[in-house]
Write an enzyme that holds these catalytic residues in place. Structure first.
Site, short mmCIF file in Angstrom:
data_model
loop_
_atom_site.label_atom_id
_atom_site.label_comp_id
_atom_site.label_asym_id
_atom_site.label_seq_id
_atom_site.Cartn_x
_atom_site.Cartn_y
_atom_site.Cartn_z
N LYS A 225 16.82 -43.54 7.08
CA LYS A 225 17.85 -44.21 7.88
C LYS A 225 18.61 -45.25 7.06
CE LYS A 225 17.24 -42.05 11.82
NZ LYS A 225 16.52 -42.56 12.98
N ARG A 259 8.30 -38.86 12.55
CA ARG A 259 9.30 -37.82 12.33
C ARG A 259 9.97 -38.07 10.97
NH1 ARG A 259 14.80 -36.97 13.27
NH2 ARG A 259 15.33 -34.83 13.92
#
Length: 285
Positions: A225, A259
């Site tokens: 991210k 994840r």
């Protein structure tokens, strides 16, 4: 740090997964041309299946298949295009692995077709609040639900945890009203989804244990991210070490499922975190 606690996550087709006592990895398989770090690499069915099976070999318990990029500003695709991407991969994987299969979608029709094709889990990035019919589908089929928090398309509360509680309680109300069993639900705080700066994501990490009050397994998706890049100074494809650090930290804070894009490096980081938790439990006994 938190205590080791076992919970059973019930999913479709009579399957289940024990979570909590040991961390579990959900591998990301993006069947898209434009995902932020691996767009186009696994568009072809054969490439997606090969990658998914390699992730299972590296230690993934779940394969999460997505047919629409959720990065900020990504183009929306039609339901039929999304289905055309994910369904052949699910159908091909069904007979080749015992790993659980998740479909990353906020569309009830796509979720229904994916479960019919063999998927066990629906991973909804709008937390049932875009298409609440996903909740009824989960109740009917026994599918596992990943209910994710997002700040997109709404006004957020100023406090990061207050907003988590507001959104996720609303999502859980939708699930309860539809008859979804709590044993089928996992919550995801949605790192990076309309959490616009590194500070907001770091505060969510620092205060993560506040989410344990839900008494549900917690899934986290920090992989590659932007906030990891802000901290490390690295581009998306080079953020796996930073991701692994966040995985270990969040495991010690109580997260159960992770994840990720790179299974191997996160598996190793989580093995260390799991060992610390086991040692802590032994010393306390």
């Amino acid at each position: 740090m938190t205590e080791l606690r076992s919970q059973t996550w019930h999913v479709a087709h009579g399957r289940s997964l024990d979570v909590g006592r040991q961390s579990a990895i959900m591998a990301i398989v993006n069947v898209t041309p434009d995902s932020f770090s691996d767009g186009g690499r696994y568009e072809a069915v054969d490439a997606a299946v090969e990658h998914a099976l390699a992730c299972v070999e590296e230690g993934a318990a779940i394969i999460d298949i997505g047919g629409e990029s959720t990065k900020p500003g990504a183009d929306t695709v039609s339901a039929s295009e999304e289905q055309g991407r994910v369904l052949p991969v699910i159908e091909a994987l069904r007979g080749k692995t015992d790993a659980l299969i998740s479909v990353d979608t906020y569309r009830a029709d796509t979720a229904r077709m994916a479960i019919g094709a063999g998927a066990h889990i629906v991973n909804d990035v709008f937390g049932l609040q875009r298409e609440p019919d996903i909740a009824a589908l989960a109740a009917q089929t026994g599918a596992g639900l990943c209910i994710m928090h997002t700040g997109r398309d709404r006004q957020k509360l100023p406090d990061v945890i207050d907003d988590q509680l507001l959104f996720l309680n609303r999502s859980l109300d939708i699930a309860t009203a539809a008859g979804v069993n709590r044993q089928n639900i996992v919550l995801d705080p949605g790192f990076g989804f309309a959490k616009e700066n590194a500070e907001e994501n770091l505060e969510l990490m620092a205060r993560f244990q506040a989410l344990l009050r839900f008494d549900l397994p917690l899934l986290v998706g920090t992989s590659r991210k932007r906030f990891v890049g802000t901290i490390t100074g690295r581009d998306a494809a080079d953020r796996d070490a930073g991701t692994a650090a966040t995985s270990a930290i969040l495991r010690l804070q109580g997260a159960a499922l992770f994840r990720v894009h790179n299974v191997a490096i996160n598996r190793d980081a989580l093995a260390v975190a799991d060992a610390i938790l086991r040692t802590r439990a032994r010393l306390k006994a």
